[in-house]
Motif scaffolding. Structure first.
Motif, PDB file in Angstrom:
ATOM      1  N   LEU A 178       0.825  -1.208   0.000  1.00  0.00           N
ATOM      2  CA  LEU A 178       0.000   0.000   0.000  1.00  0.00           C
ATOM      3  C   LEU A 178       0.862   1.262   0.000  1.00  0.00           C
ATOM      4  N   ARG A 179       2.058   1.181   0.555  1.00  0.00           N
ATOM      5  CA  ARG A 179       2.936   2.348   0.659  1.00  0.00           C
ATOM      6  C   ARG A 179       3.509   2.740  -0.705  1.00  0.00           C
ATOM      7  N   ASN A 180       3.493   1.801  -1.674  1.00  0.00           N
ATOM      8  CA  ASN A 180       4.038   2.079  -3.004  1.00  0.00           C
ATOM      9  C   ASN A 180       2.975   1.866  -4.075  1.00  0.00           C
ATOM     10  N   ASP A 181       1.804   2.497  -3.857  1.00  0.00           N
ATOM     11  CA  ASP A 181       0.731   2.491  -4.854  1.00  0.00           C
ATOM     12  C   ASP A 181       0.324   1.082  -5.272  1.00  0.00           C
ATOM     13  N   LEU A 182       0.252   0.185  -4.290  1.00  0.00           N
ATOM     14  CA  LEU A 182      -0.198  -1.181  -4.501  1.00  0.00           C
ATOM     15  C   LEU A 182       0.658  -1.949  -5.502  1.00  0.00           C
ATOM     16  N   ASP A 183       1.967  -1.723  -5.455  1.00  0.00           N
ATOM     17  CA  ASP A 183       2.872  -2.552  -6.236  1.00  0.00           C
ATOM     18  C   ASP A 183       2.902  -3.953  -5.636  1.00  0.00           C
TER      19      ASP A 183
END
Length: 340
Positions: A178-183
């Motif tokens: 979640l911290r990296n745009d759902l990567d």
């Protein structure tokens, strides 16, 4: 164990959830009215009116003030638990298949189906943004194309509010950051069939998956390393880990259309108990007249609830013999929080 029979649905149960304190049971079904029951006596507190089709998923936040539901009508609804009033509705072009509040209560995660030419999507709602709650703001979204990972069929928050753990129709498990745009962080092939359900143990260090490939598997929730496997002779629709003992509960059964004579004996509709460490089956409970679609342990571990294709929810309070059960080589002492 003499069960409490909870009647409030006209069609098959799709999901059962206890709230954190365990005094309430929330149920979703293929009818359009999610129900809320008191777990102690089975009395129905009320239902939530507003969906126009099957309700596939339901969750309640940490302090039992809000409920979220997702349905086949493409709507995700936020409810006030005290009054039963609908606070917000978010419309989607396909069914909302899974939903869950984050641990902090700041976020809601939900996923949609890959039908009508649309890919499955995972979406995050931030309650700090009123526009997102109203369905008008920009949400964090990740697309799961059917050729890559398949539709999301089960989902949980991962590592508190840091990510999402998803189970897919192709039997894979994925972690999304979640911290990296759902990567996508990690993907493992867990099952040979659809993952129907996932549930954590009490401290979220392990997650158990239930699959149509006739098995349930326990994984390390951080690394997704397989720890234990429970093979059966029928599809497993739901699985849960006891909060006080090293016990695993499985529910499932053959679909009624695949059984020549629809009965508990023919369809194997019983709830089954296994030892988490030794992987040995030690008990069965036969009561449903169709496949069990959802199971959940009470947070205190002294009872469990099951919901079936027959539309009934049954709450079983364990007899004293259950708490006295021991296995060779195992200390009787319950896990932390289970004193008797």
């Amino acid at each position: 164990m003499r069960p409490l029979l909870l009647q409030g649905h006209e069609r098959a149960i799709t999901q059962i959830k206890y709230n954190r304190e365990g005094d309430l049971i929330l149920t979703a079904a293929k009818d359009n009215k999610p129900n809320i029951f008191f777990s102690a006596n089975g009395e129905r507190l009320g239902n939530l009116i507003g969906h126009n089709g099957a309700v596939w998923c339901i969750d309640v936040n940490w302090d039992s003030t809000r409920i979220i539901t997702g349905g086949g009508d493409g709507q995700l609804k936020l409810w006030d638990l005290e009054t039963g009033a609908c606070i917000s509705t978010i419309d989607n072009t396909t069914s909302a298949r899974t939903c869950a509040f984050s641990y902090s209560g700041r976020y809601v995660m939900y996923s949609t189906d890959n039908t009508m030419g649309k890919d499955c999507e995972i979406r995050i709602i931030d309650f700090n943004d009123p526009q997102q709650v109203a369905g008008h703001g920009l949400m964090k979204t990740s697309v799961c194309t059917s050729t890559q990972k398949g539709k999301v069929t089960a989902a949980l928050w991962w590592n508190l509010d840091d990510g999402i753990l998803t189970g897919h129709e192709d039997g894979s498990l994925c972690i999304w950051d979640l911290r990296n745009d759902l990567d996508k962080i990690q993907r493992v092939k867990a099952h040979r069939g659809i993952i129907n359900d996932m549930q954590y143990n009490k401290d979220s260090t392990m997650v158990i998956t239930a699959s149509k490939d006739n098995s349930a598997i326990v994984f390390d929730s951080d690394t997704l390393e397989e720890l234990k496997k429970f093979p059966t002779e029928r599809p497993v629709n739901s699985a849960a880990i006891s909060p006080i003992f090293n016990h695993v509960l499985l529910g499932g059964g053959q679909e009624a259309r695949e059984v020549t004579v629809t009965s508990a004996k023919q369809g194997k509709f019983d709830a089954r108990f296994y030892h988490l460490i030794f992987e040995e089956e030690f008990g069965r409970v036969k009561d449903h007249f169709g496949p069990i679609n959802s199971v959940a342990f009470h947070p205190d571990g002294k009872s469990y609830a099951s919901g079936g294709e027959d539309g009934f929810v049954r709450v079983h309070h364990f007899d004293q013999t259950y708490f006295e059960l021991t296995f060779e080589g195992e200390d009787f002492t319950p896990l932390e929080g289970g004193n008797y």
